[in-house]
Design an enzyme around this catalytic site. Structure first.
Site, PDB file in Angstrom:
ATOM      1  N   CYS A  52      48.460  35.428  45.915  1.00 26.19           N
ATOM      2  CA  CYS A  52      47.767  36.711  46.137  1.00 26.19           C
ATOM      3  C   CYS A  52      48.764  37.823  46.466  1.00 26.19           C
ATOM      4  O   CYS A  52      49.589  37.676  47.365  1.00 26.19           O
ATOM      5  CB  CYS A  52      46.777  36.542  47.294  1.00 26.19           C
ATOM      6  N   CYS A  55      48.410  39.013  50.317  1.00 32.94           N
ATOM      7  CA  CYS A  55      48.657  38.149  51.485  1.00 32.94           C
ATOM      8  C   CYS A  55      50.034  38.438  52.086  1.00 32.94           C
ATOM      9  O   CYS A  55      50.965  38.821  51.378  1.00 32.94           O
ATOM     10  CB  CYS A  55      48.554  36.679  51.075  1.00 32.94           C
ATOM     11  N   HIS A 115      43.107  36.132  53.776  1.00 36.72           N
ATOM     12  CA  HIS A 115      42.631  36.187  52.391  1.00 36.72           C
ATOM     13  C   HIS A 115      41.129  35.903  52.301  1.00 36.72           C
ATOM     14  O   HIS A 115      40.459  36.343  51.363  1.00 36.72           O
ATOM     15  CB  HIS A 115      43.414  35.135  51.589  1.00 36.72           C
ATOM     16  N   ASN A 155      35.895  48.536  46.344  1.00 34.50           N
ATOM     17  CA  ASN A 155      35.253  47.932  45.187  1.00 34.50           C
ATOM     18  C   ASN A 155      35.217  46.460  45.494  1.00 34.50           C
ATOM     19  O   ASN A 155      36.268  45.842  45.568  1.00 34.50           O
ATOM     20  CB  ASN A 155      36.195  48.150  44.000  1.00 34.50           C
ATOM     21  N   SER A 163      39.765  42.986  41.445  1.00 34.53           N
ATOM     22  CA  SER A 163      40.709  42.039  40.865  1.00 34.53           C
ATOM     23  C   SER A 163      41.079  40.901  41.812  1.00 34.53           C
ATOM     24  O   SER A 163      41.756  39.964  41.398  1.00 34.53           O
ATOM     25  CB  SER A 163      41.979  42.802  40.465  1.00 34.53           C
ATOM     26  N   HIS A 166      40.884  39.016  48.208  1.00 35.84           N
ATOM     27  CA  HIS A 166      41.491  39.421  49.491  1.00 35.84           C
ATOM     28  C   HIS A 166      40.856  40.760  49.902  1.00 35.84           C
ATOM     29  O   HIS A 166      40.823  41.700  49.115  1.00 35.84           O
ATOM     30  CB  HIS A 166      43.010  39.565  49.323  1.00 35.84           C
ATOM     31  N   HIS A 168      40.013  44.257  50.593  1.00 40.24           N
ATOM     32  CA  HIS A 168      40.825  45.464  50.435  1.00 40.24           C
ATOM     33  C   HIS A 168      40.005  46.606  49.872  1.00 40.24           C
ATOM     34  O   HIS A 168      38.937  46.411  49.301  1.00 40.24           O
ATOM     35  CB  HIS A 168      42.024  45.203  49.517  1.00 40.24           C
ATOM     36  N   GLN A 170      40.696  51.021  48.476  1.00 34.89           N
ATOM     37  CA  GLN A 170      41.697  51.914  47.906  1.00 34.89           C
ATOM     38  C   GLN A 170      41.490  53.328  48.422  1.00 34.89           C
ATOM     39  O   GLN A 170      40.414  53.659  48.930  1.00 34.89           O
ATOM     40  CB  GLN A 170      41.575  51.938  46.385  1.00 34.89           C
TER      41      GLN A 170
HETATM   42  P1  H2U Z   1      40.777  46.467  42.875  1.00 35.55           P
HETATM   43  O1  H2U Z   1      40.230  47.016  44.148  1.00 35.55           O
HETATM   44  O2  H2U Z   1      40.079  47.032  41.683  1.00 35.55           O
HETATM   45  O3  H2U Z   1      40.881  44.990  42.868  1.00 35.55           O
HETATM   46  O4  H2U Z   1      42.240  47.023  42.775  1.00 35.55           O
HETATM   47  C1  H2U Z   1      43.344  46.564  43.514  1.00 35.55           C
HETATM   48  C2  H2U Z   1      44.500  47.467  43.176  1.00 35.55           C
HETATM   49  O5  H2U Z   1      45.718  46.811  43.510  1.00 35.55           O
HETATM   50  C3  H2U Z   1      44.567  47.811  41.695  1.00 35.55           C
HETATM   51  O6  H2U Z   1      44.355  49.193  41.565  1.00 35.55           O
HETATM   52  C4  H2U Z   1      46.711  47.253  42.636  1.00 35.55           C
HETATM   53  C5  H2U Z   1      45.980  47.416  41.308  1.00 35.55           C
HETATM   54  O7  H2U Z   1      46.589  48.433  40.540  1.00 35.55           O
HETATM   55  N1  H2U Z   1      47.822  46.296  42.625  1.00 35.55           N
HETATM   56  C6  H2U Z   1      49.033  46.677  43.171  1.00 35.55           C
HETATM   57  O8  H2U Z   1      49.186  47.821  43.599  1.00 35.55           O
HETATM   58  N2  H2U Z   1      50.063  45.778  43.248  1.00 35.55           N
HETATM   59  C7  H2U Z   1      49.986  44.493  42.761  1.00 35.55           C
HETATM   60  O9  H2U Z   1      50.923  43.749  42.903  1.00 35.55           O
HETATM   61  C8  H2U Z   1      48.769  44.050  42.062  1.00 35.55           C
HETATM   62  C9  H2U Z   1      47.596  44.990  42.071  1.00 35.55           C
HETATM   63 ZN    ZN Z   2      45.415  37.193  49.876  1.00 33.88          ZN
END
Ligand code: H2U
Ligand code: ZN
Length: 353
Positions: A52, A55, A115, A155, A163, A166, A168, A170
């Site tokens: 992940c 993490c 996680h 989201n 994606s 974990h 999170h 934005q």
């Molecule tokens: P989601 O909330 O849609 O899962 O988005 C997670 C964000 O994390 C996504 O915009 C970013 C992706 O660009 N990301 C990183 O910044 N670094 C990473 O190593 C993988 C994902």
């Molecule tokens: Zn994680």
């Protein structure tokens, strides 16, 4: 001929915040469903996942190594949709087609080093720490040159395109004011000019009198299904005090917000006994706003699920081409969420890794 009642007959309702209308079809709830069934998310996430990117101690896409953080944390999105240094400018093609450059900053906010936890599983002090980080990030981003609006959002769930399980969210800070905010600004300013009070203040007073769509209130916040809700179990948290920004809340107000967030997300998970997916976000005033205007702090939750953990509402067909539509009434949805217990439906994972 029967007389019209919005509990039974097809009708449209006005969204006070956008000025748009939604079609409600209460008679249609018994429609059979033979369509798509969604996957129920796996409950058995590990407390730490070596693969992940959120993490502690793990490597992200840009090669950076996450710290061994013990609370919420933030970093700049490695695949940011907005960039701080994109050149300024605009293009007009044939006096008809317009393009304008857009600058901004995108941040990713981890809610917990764990996680396997989601918002309803965090303690009140842990949720308060997330709120504090939202405030700190907002203040830091708002002093960057050219930033006009900052969207804090989450989201949640693969069904929403998230994606990674974990926990999170934005934050996207942009050099223009996004369309949903423009609509809400117009409606709130118009009301404030005409009445001298905030639209949402008068709206929550009315909802508190009627008690039809209220899920709960505490000293500082009201949680309800808005009269104009589009998504089946859409909700809104509105502050009792009219403020522009989350960082204007006192410690006591932030504590009350943490409690209502925990209760709402617990109600959601308990409803279909699943980690309930949604897109949620805080609507704060544009960055330059100062003093009292029509803006009133609120937070939207837009969950896609309709009748069970596996049946999603699709915003398609008539909704895409003509008008958003819903079957179950906001009043019925509010009743279901209101009667949910506030104890989590399953035993929570152990609190330490
Ligand atoms: P989601 O909330 O849609 O899962 O988005 C997670 C964000 O994390 C996504 O915009 C970013 C992706 O660009 N990301 C990183 O910044 N670094 C990473 O190593 C993988 C994902
Ligand atoms: Zn994680």
């Amino acid at each position: 001929m029967q007389s019209f009642t919005y509990k039974e007959h097809p009708h449209t309702r006005k969204n006070l915040l956008t000025g748009e209308w939604i079609l409600v079809s209460p008679h249609r709830t018994k429609r059979p469903w033979q369509g798509k069934q969604e996957q129920v998310p796996d409950l058995n996430s590990p407390a730490y996942d070596p693969a992940c990117y959120l993490c502690p101690g793990n490597k992200r896409a840009d090669g950076a190594i996450n710290e061994q953080f013990d609370g919420p944390f933030a970093f700049t999105n490695d695949f940011a949709a907005l960039l701080p240094d994109s050149p300024e400018g605009s293009t007009i093609i044939g006096n008809l087609l317009e393009a304008k450059s857009e600058n901004g900053i995108c941040r990713v906010i981890g809610f917990s080093p764990r996680h396997d936890l989601t918002l309803p599983m965090l303690s009140i002090p842990e949720i308060e720490a997330v709120i504090e980080l939202w405030c700190k990030e907002f203040i830091d981003l708002s002093i960057k040159p050219g930033i006009q609006y900052i969207q804090v959002f989450e989201n949640k769930g693969a069904i929403m395109g998230c994606s990674n399980p974990h926990p999170h969210g934005q934050i996207w800070a942009s050099s223009s004011i996004p369309v949903e905010i423009q609509k809400e600004l117009t409606q709130q300013e118009r009301y404030f000019t005409a009445h001298g009070t905030s639209l949402l203040n008068d709206y929550i007073q009315l909802e508190l009198e009627h008690q039809e769509r209220i899920l709960e209130e505490n000293e500082h916040f009201v949680l309800l299904v808005p009269f104009w809700a589009t998504w089946p179990y859409e909700t809104m948290i509105v502050s009792k005090r009219q403020v522009n920004f989350t960082h204007e809340f006192s410690a006591e107000e932030k504590n009350a917000l943490a409690r209502i967030l925990k209760n709402l997300t617990t109600r959601y998970d308990n409803l279909f006994q699943v980690s309930f997916p949604y897109s949620a976000g805080i609507h704060q005033a544009p960055v330059q706003t100062s003093g009292r205007t029509g803006w009133h702090w609120h937070m939207h939750f837009y969950p896609p699920l309709l009748r069970s953990a596996t049946v999603k509402k699709f915003m398609v067909g008539y909704e895409m081409l003509a008008n958003p539509q819903r079957d179950i009434t906001p009043e019925w949805a509010a009743e279901q969420l209101r009667k949910m217990p506030l104890d989590y439906y399953r035993t929570l994972p152990a609190s330490t890794i």
